[in-house]
Design a protein around this motif. Sequence first.
Motif, PDB file in Angstrom:
ATOM      1  N   LEU A 104     -18.048  18.910   7.896  1.00 18.55           N
ATOM      2  CA  LEU A 104     -19.194  18.627   7.035  1.00 18.55           C
ATOM      3  C   LEU A 104     -20.180  17.684   7.727  1.00 18.55           C
ATOM      4  N   ASN A 105     -19.660  16.701   8.420  1.00 11.92           N
ATOM      5  CA  ASN A 105     -20.505  15.734   9.114  1.00 11.92           C
ATOM      6  C   ASN A 105     -21.390  16.427  10.146  1.00 11.92           C
ATOM      7  N   THR A 106     -20.838  17.391  10.856  1.00  6.59           N
ATOM      8  CA  THR A 106     -21.606  18.123  11.871  1.00  6.59           C
ATOM      9  C   THR A 106     -22.606  19.078  11.240  1.00  6.59           C
ATOM     10  N   VAL A 107     -22.139  19.866  10.291  1.00  5.71           N
ATOM     11  CA  VAL A 107     -22.996  20.900   9.691  1.00  5.71           C
ATOM     12  C   VAL A 107     -24.171  20.276   8.936  1.00  5.71           C
ATOM     13  N   LEU A 108     -23.928  19.206   8.183  1.00  2.58           N
ATOM     14  CA  LEU A 108     -24.992  18.598   7.374  1.00  2.58           C
ATOM     15  C   LEU A 108     -25.967  17.773   8.208  1.00  2.58           C
ATOM     16  N   THR A 109     -25.652  17.555   9.471  1.00  6.21           N
ATOM     17  CA  THR A 109     -26.608  16.898  10.357  1.00  6.21           C
ATOM     18  C   THR A 109     -27.761  17.830  10.712  1.00  6.21           C
ATOM     19  N   ILE A 110     -27.481  19.116  10.736  1.00 12.83           N
ATOM     20  CA  ILE A 110     -28.495  20.098  11.176  1.00 12.83           C
ATOM     21  C   ILE A 110     -29.729  20.108  10.280  1.00 12.83           C
ATOM     22  N   PRO A 111     -29.602  20.205   8.941  1.00 13.15           N
ATOM     23  CA  PRO A 111     -30.829  20.195   8.125  1.00 13.15           C
ATOM     24  C   PRO A 111     -31.645  18.923   8.263  1.00 13.15           C
ATOM     25  N   ALA A 112     -30.964  17.807   8.570  1.00 11.83           N
ATOM     26  CA  ALA A 112     -31.691  16.542   8.727  1.00 11.83           C
ATOM     27  C   ALA A 112     -32.635  16.590   9.915  1.00 11.83           C
ATOM     28  N   LEU A 113     -32.309  17.380  10.942  1.00 13.52           N
ATOM     29  CA  LEU A 113     -33.174  17.498  12.113  1.00 13.52           C
ATOM     30  C   LEU A 113     -34.552  18.016  11.720  1.00 13.52           C
ATOM     31  N   PHE A 114     -34.594  18.830  10.669  1.00 13.12           N
ATOM     32  CA  PHE A 114     -35.864  19.391  10.204  1.00 13.12           C
ATOM     33  C   PHE A 114     -36.486  18.547   9.087  1.00 13.12           C
ATOM     34  N   LEU A 115     -35.623  17.964   8.237  1.00 14.44           N
ATOM     35  CA  LEU A 115     -36.129  17.179   7.112  1.00 14.44           C
ATOM     36  C   LEU A 115     -36.965  15.980   7.573  1.00 14.44           C
ATOM     37  N   LEU A 116     -36.545  15.343   8.655  1.00 15.51           N
ATOM     38  CA  LEU A 116     -37.234  14.138   9.116  1.00 15.51           C
ATOM     39  C   LEU A 116     -38.665  14.420   9.525  1.00 15.51           C
ATOM     40  N   ASP A 117     -38.932  15.612  10.076  1.00 14.35           N
ATOM     41  CA  ASP A 117     -40.293  15.975  10.464  1.00 14.35           C
ATOM     42  C   ASP A 117     -41.078  16.614   9.321  1.00 14.35           C
ATOM     43  N   LYS A 118     -40.383  17.160   8.334  1.00 13.97           N
ATOM     44  CA  LYS A 118     -41.068  17.807   7.210  1.00 13.97           C
ATOM     45  C   LYS A 118     -41.351  16.823   6.081  1.00 13.97           C
ATOM     46  N   ILE A 119     -40.356  16.040   5.713  1.00 13.86           N
ATOM     47  CA  ILE A 119     -40.471  15.139   4.566  1.00 13.86           C
ATOM     48  C   ILE A 119     -40.882  13.735   4.988  1.00 13.86           C
ATOM     49  N   GLY A 120     -40.356  13.279   6.106  1.00 12.04           N
ATOM     50  CA  GLY A 120     -40.637  11.924   6.560  1.00 12.04           C
ATOM     51  C   GLY A 120     -39.386  11.077   6.623  1.00 12.04           C
ATOM     52  N   ARG A 121     -39.482   9.948   7.320  1.00 13.23           N
ATOM     53  CA  ARG A 121     -38.318   9.083   7.506  1.00 13.23           C
ATOM     54  C   ARG A 121     -37.984   8.307   6.236  1.00 13.23           C
ATOM     55  N   ARG A 122     -38.989   7.730   5.577  1.00  8.20           N
ATOM     56  CA  ARG A 122     -38.750   6.869   4.417  1.00  8.20           C
ATOM     57  C   ARG A 122     -38.060   7.595   3.263  1.00  8.20           C
ATOM     58  N   PRO A 123     -38.562   8.742   2.802  1.00 10.75           N
ATOM     59  CA  PRO A 123     -37.899   9.413   1.679  1.00 10.75           C
ATOM     60  C   PRO A 123     -36.453   9.794   1.991  1.00 10.75           C
ATOM     61  N   VAL A 124     -36.207  10.266   3.198  1.00  8.24           N
ATOM     62  CA  VAL A 124     -34.855  10.662   3.579  1.00  8.24           C
ATOM     63  C   VAL A 124     -33.908   9.467   3.530  1.00  8.24           C
ATOM     64  N   LEU A 125     -34.346   8.323   4.053  1.00  6.76           N
ATOM     65  CA  LEU A 125     -33.493   7.140   4.063  1.00  6.76           C
ATOM     66  C   LEU A 125     -33.239   6.598   2.661  1.00  6.76           C
ATOM     67  N   MET A 126     -34.262   6.612   1.801  1.00 11.49           N
ATOM     68  CA  MET A 126     -34.086   6.081   0.448  1.00 11.49           C
ATOM     69  C   MET A 126     -33.154   6.961  -0.387  1.00 11.49           C
ATOM     70  N   VAL A 127     -33.329   8.263  -0.313  1.00 17.60           N
ATOM     71  CA  VAL A 127     -32.445   9.172  -1.055  1.00 17.60           C
ATOM     72  C   VAL A 127     -31.016   9.029  -0.559  1.00 17.60           C
ATOM     73  N   GLY A 128     -30.845   8.937   0.765  1.00 16.72           N
ATOM     74  CA  GLY A 128     -29.499   8.782   1.322  1.00 16.72           C
ATOM     75  C   GLY A 128     -28.817   7.519   0.836  1.00 16.72           C
ATOM     76  N   ALA A 129     -29.554   6.404   0.771  1.00 11.87           N
ATOM     77  CA  ALA A 129     -28.968   5.146   0.316  1.00 11.87           C
ATOM     78  C   ALA A 129     -28.480   5.250  -1.128  1.00 11.87           C
ATOM     79  N   LEU A 130     -29.272   5.874  -1.975  1.00 15.58           N
ATOM     80  CA  LEU A 130     -28.877   6.023  -3.378  1.00 15.58           C
ATOM     81  C   LEU A 130     -27.628   6.884  -3.529  1.00 15.58           C
ATOM     82  N   LEU A 131     -27.592   8.020  -2.824  1.00 17.73           N
ATOM     83  CA  LEU A 131     -26.446   8.928  -2.935  1.00 17.73           C
ATOM     84  C   LEU A 131     -25.170   8.265  -2.415  1.00 17.73           C
ATOM     85  N   MET A 132     -25.265   7.574  -1.282  1.00 18.26           N
ATOM     86  CA  MET A 132     -24.076   6.912  -0.736  1.00 18.26           C
ATOM     87  C   MET A 132     -23.557   5.831  -1.671  1.00 18.26           C
TER      88      MET A 132
END
Length: 542
Positions: free
Chosen positions: A323-351
Motif C-alpha cells: 500500500l505504501n508503494t502503490v499510494l505514493t504513485i497518485p501523489a506524484l501527480f497530485l502535488l503538481d495538480k492540486i498543490g503542496r499545501r492542500p495535500v499536506l493539510m488533508v494528509g495531516a487530518l487523515l493521519m
Amino acid sequence: MGYEKRLVGSANKIKNFFDRFPKVYNVYIVCSISTISGMMFGVDISSISAFIGTDQYRRYFNNPGSAIQGFITSSMALGSFFGSLATSFVSEPLGRRISLVICSFFWVVGAAIQSSAQNRAQLIIGRLISGIGVGIGSTVAPVYGSELAPRKVRGFVGGLFQFCVTLGILIMFYVSYGLHFINGVASFRIAWGFQIIFGLALFLGVFFLPESPRWLAKHGFWDECESVVSKIQAKGNTEDPDVRIEIAEIKEQILVDEKADTITYATLFNRRYRFRTVTAIFAQIWQQLTGMNVMMYYIVYIFQMAGYTGNTNLVASSIQYVLNTVLTIPALFLLDKIGRRPVLMVGALLMMIFQFAVAGILGTYSEPVSSVGGDDTIRIRIPDSNKSAARGVIAMCYLFVCSFASTWGVGIWLYCSEVWGDNAIRQRGASLSTAANWIFNFAIGMYTPSSFKNITWKTYCIYATFCACMFFHVMFFFPETKGKRLEEIAQIWDEHIPAWETASWQPEFTAAEEKDVASKMQTEHVENANRSNGVDQISSSE
C-alpha cells in the motif's frame, strides 16, 4: 586564498572527469538514477524490521531488549544525521554528482560490515556507516532533482525520491521475507549483503548524469548551464521561451548571491532566511512526528499487539508495504495538480483520525500481558477471541499508511528541496533540514520500543496530536510552491507574501527586465571565463 584556488581546481578536475562519459538528459531517467539513494533508505527500513521478531535474529544477538533494539534500529538514522550535515561541504564546492558517489561508497562499506556482523557492536557500526551514505543521498538527491526539473513537473520528479524509498522498502521486505525461512544466520546475512547491489547501481549510474545547472552557474560554467537546461527542457533548443526565462532568472539570482556574504549555517538564521529555515526544518520534523516510522520500523510489534504472530504477522506487514508503494504513485501527480499545501493539510487530518482510532481500539479491547513470544516490549494484546477488534487495528494502520504515502511521504522531500528558493543557500539549507529529519528519526527509533513497553496504546495519541499541530502550521506558515520557479519562491519570502495567498501570487518579470539581466550577465560571463582560465593556468602550473 591558496586553499580556495585548489578547491576550484579540484572541482574543475572532478567535473572534467565526469564529463568524459556520455550523458542522459531525460529528466525522469536522470532523477530515477539519483534517487536510488532513496531506495537505500527504504531497503534499510525493511531489512531490520523483517528480522527483529525472528528467532534467528534474536538468538544470534542475544535477545536485545527494548533499549538496545531501539539503538540498533535508529543507529542508521544517527549516521544519516551526521551525513546530512556534512553534505554541503562536498556538494557545494565539488558538485552534486561526486556527493552521490560518496553516498554509494559509504552505503556499500556499511552493508558489507552489517552482513558480516559478529555481534551487536559491529551491526551498529555498519548501520552507522550506511547511515552516513543515506544522509548524504537523502540531502543531495532531492535538491539535485529540484534544480534540474522543469517547474511544471517538479512535483512529479521531486516525488520520485519518496517513491524510491517505498519501492526499496517493498523489494527488501519480500527479499527478507523469503530469506527468513532459512534456519540460521544466513537468513539475515544474505539480506544485508544484498543491499550492496543498490550502492553499486548508484555508483555506476552517476557517471551518466549531467551536473546541476544551478551548480554550474554558481561556479561560472554558464555555457554548460544553458546547455543542460535546454537539453532537459527543450531537447537542446536554447531559444525556447521557458529556457530563456529560466536562464535569465538563474543569472539574476547568481548576481544577487555574489553580492551576499559568505554562506554558513549561521546565515540560515539571519533576518532574510530565518523564516524559510524554520519552515523547512519543521517540515522535516513534522514528517517524523506523523508516526510513520513507528509503523515502518516496528510494524511487527504493532501486529503482535493485534494478536498476529509468526509468519502471519510478516504477511500482514507486507500488505502495508505494498500500500505504501502503490499510494505514493497518485501523489506524484497530485502535488503538481492540486498543490503542496492542500495535500499536506488533508494528509495531516487523515493521519490524526486514523492514529486516534488505533489508540481507541487498542485502549478499549486489548488486555495486559507480560510479554509476547518472550519479548517484553509488548505489554498489551487483543485476545484471539476478538478478531473484529484485531482486524480494526490493522485496517486503521493500513489507512494511516495510505494517508501518509499519498501526502506527507512524497510532499516533504519535494517541499524542502524547493522552498529555499535562493541558489546560494539551497544545499546548505537542505542539509540542515534533512539533518533535523534524521535526528528525530533517531530519537523516535530509540523511544518507540520503550513507549510501547511503558505507555502501550497511548503512544498513538501522542503522534495523533502532532498531526493536528502540523495541520495548523501548514495552513498559516507554509507557502505554496506549485508551478513556481525556484527563484520565484525566493521572491515570495523576500516580499513576505502570506502563506494562504501564495497559491494565486504571480511574480512581475517583464521582457525588458529579462533583457537587462541577460545583458548584465554577458559581462559577467566574460569575467568568469577570464577568471576560470586563470585558475586553470594555476592548476596546470602546480
